[in-house]
Write a protein that holds these residues in place. Structure first.
Motif, short mmCIF file in Angstrom:
data_model
loop_
_atom_site.label_atom_id
_atom_site.label_comp_id
_atom_site.label_asym_id
_atom_site.label_seq_id
_atom_site.Cartn_x
_atom_site.Cartn_y
_atom_site.Cartn_z
N LEU A 68 -63.55 54.32 16.91
CA LEU A 68 -62.85 54.24 15.65
C LEU A 68 -62.60 53.05 15.02
N GLY A 69 -62.58 52.07 16.23
CA GLY A 69 -62.08 50.68 15.85
C GLY A 69 -63.39 50.05 15.28
N ASP A 70 -64.58 50.59 15.42
CA ASP A 70 -65.77 49.79 15.02
C ASP A 70 -66.60 50.87 14.03
N MET A 71 -65.75 51.73 13.37
CA MET A 71 -66.52 52.78 12.62
C MET A 71 -67.14 52.03 11.13
N LEU A 72 -68.15 52.72 10.58
CA LEU A 72 -68.87 52.16 9.55
C LEU A 72 -69.14 50.53 9.53
N LYS A 73 -69.47 49.93 10.65
CA LYS A 73 -69.96 48.80 10.65
C LYS A 73 -71.42 48.53 10.28
N PRO A 74 -71.59 47.63 9.16
CA PRO A 74 -72.90 47.25 8.74
C PRO A 74 -73.80 46.79 9.79
N LEU A 78 -75.88 41.77 7.98
CA LEU A 78 -75.01 42.01 6.75
C LEU A 78 -73.74 41.27 7.14
N ASP A 79 -73.00 41.03 5.90
CA ASP A 79 -71.58 40.47 6.32
C ASP A 79 -70.45 41.48 6.74
N GLY A 80 -70.17 41.28 8.01
CA GLY A 80 -69.15 41.96 9.04
C GLY A 80 -69.82 42.84 9.57
N GLY A 88 -75.80 48.83 12.67
CA GLY A 88 -74.49 49.33 12.43
C GLY A 88 -74.05 50.50 13.11
N THR A 89 -72.90 51.22 12.64
CA THR A 89 -72.23 52.64 13.22
C THR A 89 -71.88 53.40 12.28
N ASP A 90 -71.90 54.59 12.56
CA ASP A 90 -71.45 55.66 11.54
C ASP A 90 -70.08 56.06 11.51
N ASN A 91 -69.80 57.02 10.68
CA ASN A 91 -68.20 57.36 10.26
C ASN A 91 -67.38 57.54 11.70
#
Length: 308
Positions: A68-74, A78-80, A88-91
Motif C-alpha cells: 500500500l505504500g507504493d499504490m498507484l505508482k506511475p 513519468l514523474d513519480g 507502475g502499480t495498481d490500487n
C-alpha cells in the motif's frame, strides 16, 4: 577377393528421409521469412508462450503481493515513477508488469485448451455427418442447429452463474459452445472431398471407412481447421478477458488480463496505466495469433502450395 569400399561411398538409406525432412523444414523457414505478417506473428506468439512458461522467472515481483505504500505508482518514465515498477502499480500497490506476465498463462491456457476441446468435438461431428450423410447427417446437423439457436454468451453466463468460475470451467464451457463452428465447416469440406477420385478408389478396394476418414479426409481439412482454430484462440482470449471484466471469469487471487481491466476501469481518468497496459497485451497477443494463423493457412493450403 577383398573389396575396399570408401566410407564416403556407402549409401545411407536413411539419408533421403532425413534430407526430405530437413528440406521441408528449411522451406517452412524460407516461407516464414518471406512473409512479414507471418514472421511478426511467429515472433509475437513465441514471445507470449515463452513469457507464459517462464513467468515465475521473468516477473520482477510477486503479482499478488500488496504494498500500500507504493499504490498507484506511475510508469518509470513519468514523474513519480520508479525503475522498481517499470509499468507502475495498481490500487493495491501490486506490480503491473508482473501481473501482465502471469496473466499470460491464464489467457493461453483458456484459449488453447478450449479450442482443442471444441476442435475435437467439431471435427468428429463434421466428418461423421459429411461422410455418412443421410440419417446420421440429419441428426447431427439438427443438434448443431439447436446449439446455434442458443446465444453462446447467454449459455456461458448461465453455466458460470451455476458453477464456481475457474480455469477448468471456462475451458469446458467455452469449448462446448464453440464446437458447432468446426462441425459446419468440416462437414462442408467433407461433402466435397468424399466425391474425389482418391476417396472413391479407396472405397472400391475395400478400405475401411475409419481409415478413409483418418488418412484421406482428415489431412485435407487441416488447413480449414487451422484457420478456424487460430481465429478461435484469438476470440477466446478476448472472451475470457470480457468474462473476467464482468466478474464471471477467473477469480482473484489468480491473475488475468480481464481482471486487471476490471481493477483499472475506475481509474481511467487519473491512473490510465492500470487498464491500458493489460489492454495492449491482449491486443498484441490476438494480432500475433491471427497473423500466424493466416500464414499457416497459406502454407498448408494445397491450392497455394504450388505457387510458393
Amino acid at each position: 577377393m577383398e573389396v575396399n569400399v570408401n566410407k564416403d561411398q556407402v549409401v545411407n538409406v536413411n539419408k533421403p528421409v532425413a534430407n526430405t525432412k530437413h528440406n521441408h523444414f528449411l522451406r517452412l523457414i524460407k516461407l516464414l521469412l518471406q512473409s512479414k505478417t507471418g514472421t511478426m506473428g511467429f515472433i509475437i506468439v513465441f514471445a507470449v508462450v515463452f513469457i507464459a512458461i517462464f513467468a515465475n522467472i521473468l516477473a520482477p515481483h510477486n503479482p499478488a503481493a500488496n504494498n500500500l505504500g507504493d499504490m498507484l505508482k506511475p510508469p518509470a518514465w513519468l514523474d513519480g515513477g520508479s525503475t522498481t515498477y517499470l509499468l507502475g502499480t495498481d490500487n493495491l500497490g501490486r506490480d503491473i508488469l508482473s501481473r501482465i506476465i502471469y496473466g499470460t498463462r491464464v489467457s493461453l491456457l483458456v484459449g488453447i485448451f478450449s479450442v482443442i476441446l471444441a476442435g475435437i468435438i467439431g471435427i468428429l461431428v463434421g466428418i461423421l455427418a459429411g461422410y455418412y450423410g443421410g440419417v446420421i447427417d440429419n441428426i447431427l446437423m439438427r443438434i448443431v442447429d439447436s446449439f446455434l439457436a442458443i446465444p453462446s454468451i447467454l449459455f456461458i453466463l448461465v453455466v458460470l452463474a451455476v458453477f464456481e468460475p475457474s480455469i477448468m470451467v471456462l475451458i469446458v464451457v467455452i469449448g462446448f459452445t464453440n464446437w458447432v463452428t468446426y462441425a459446419r465447416v468440416v462437414r462442408g469440406e467433407v461433402l466435397s472431398i468424399k466425391e474425389r477420385e482418391f476417396v472413391k478408389a479407396s472405397k472400391s478396394i475395400g478400405t475401411k471407412n475409419a481409415t478413409i476418414m483418418l488418412k484421406h479426409i482428415f489431412p485435407n481439412i487441416i488447413s480449414s481447421f487451422i484457420v478456424i482454430s487460430t481465429l478461435s484462440v484469438a476470440t477466446t482470449i478476448i472472451l475470457e478477458a470480457s468474462l473476467s471484466f464482468l466478474g464471471l471469469g477467473i477469480q482473484p487471487p489468480t491473475v488475468s488480463w480481464g481482471g486487471m481491466l476490471t481493477d483499472g476501469r475506475n481509474y481511467l481518468a487519473t491512473n490510465w496505466w492500470l487498464a491500458t497496459f493489460p489492454g495492449i497485451a491482449i491486443t498484441i497477443t490476438v494480432l500475433g495469433i491471427i497473423f500466424l494463423g493466416d500464414w499457416l493457412r497459406d502454407v498448408l493450403d494445397p491450392r497455394t502450395q504450388g505457387r510458393k
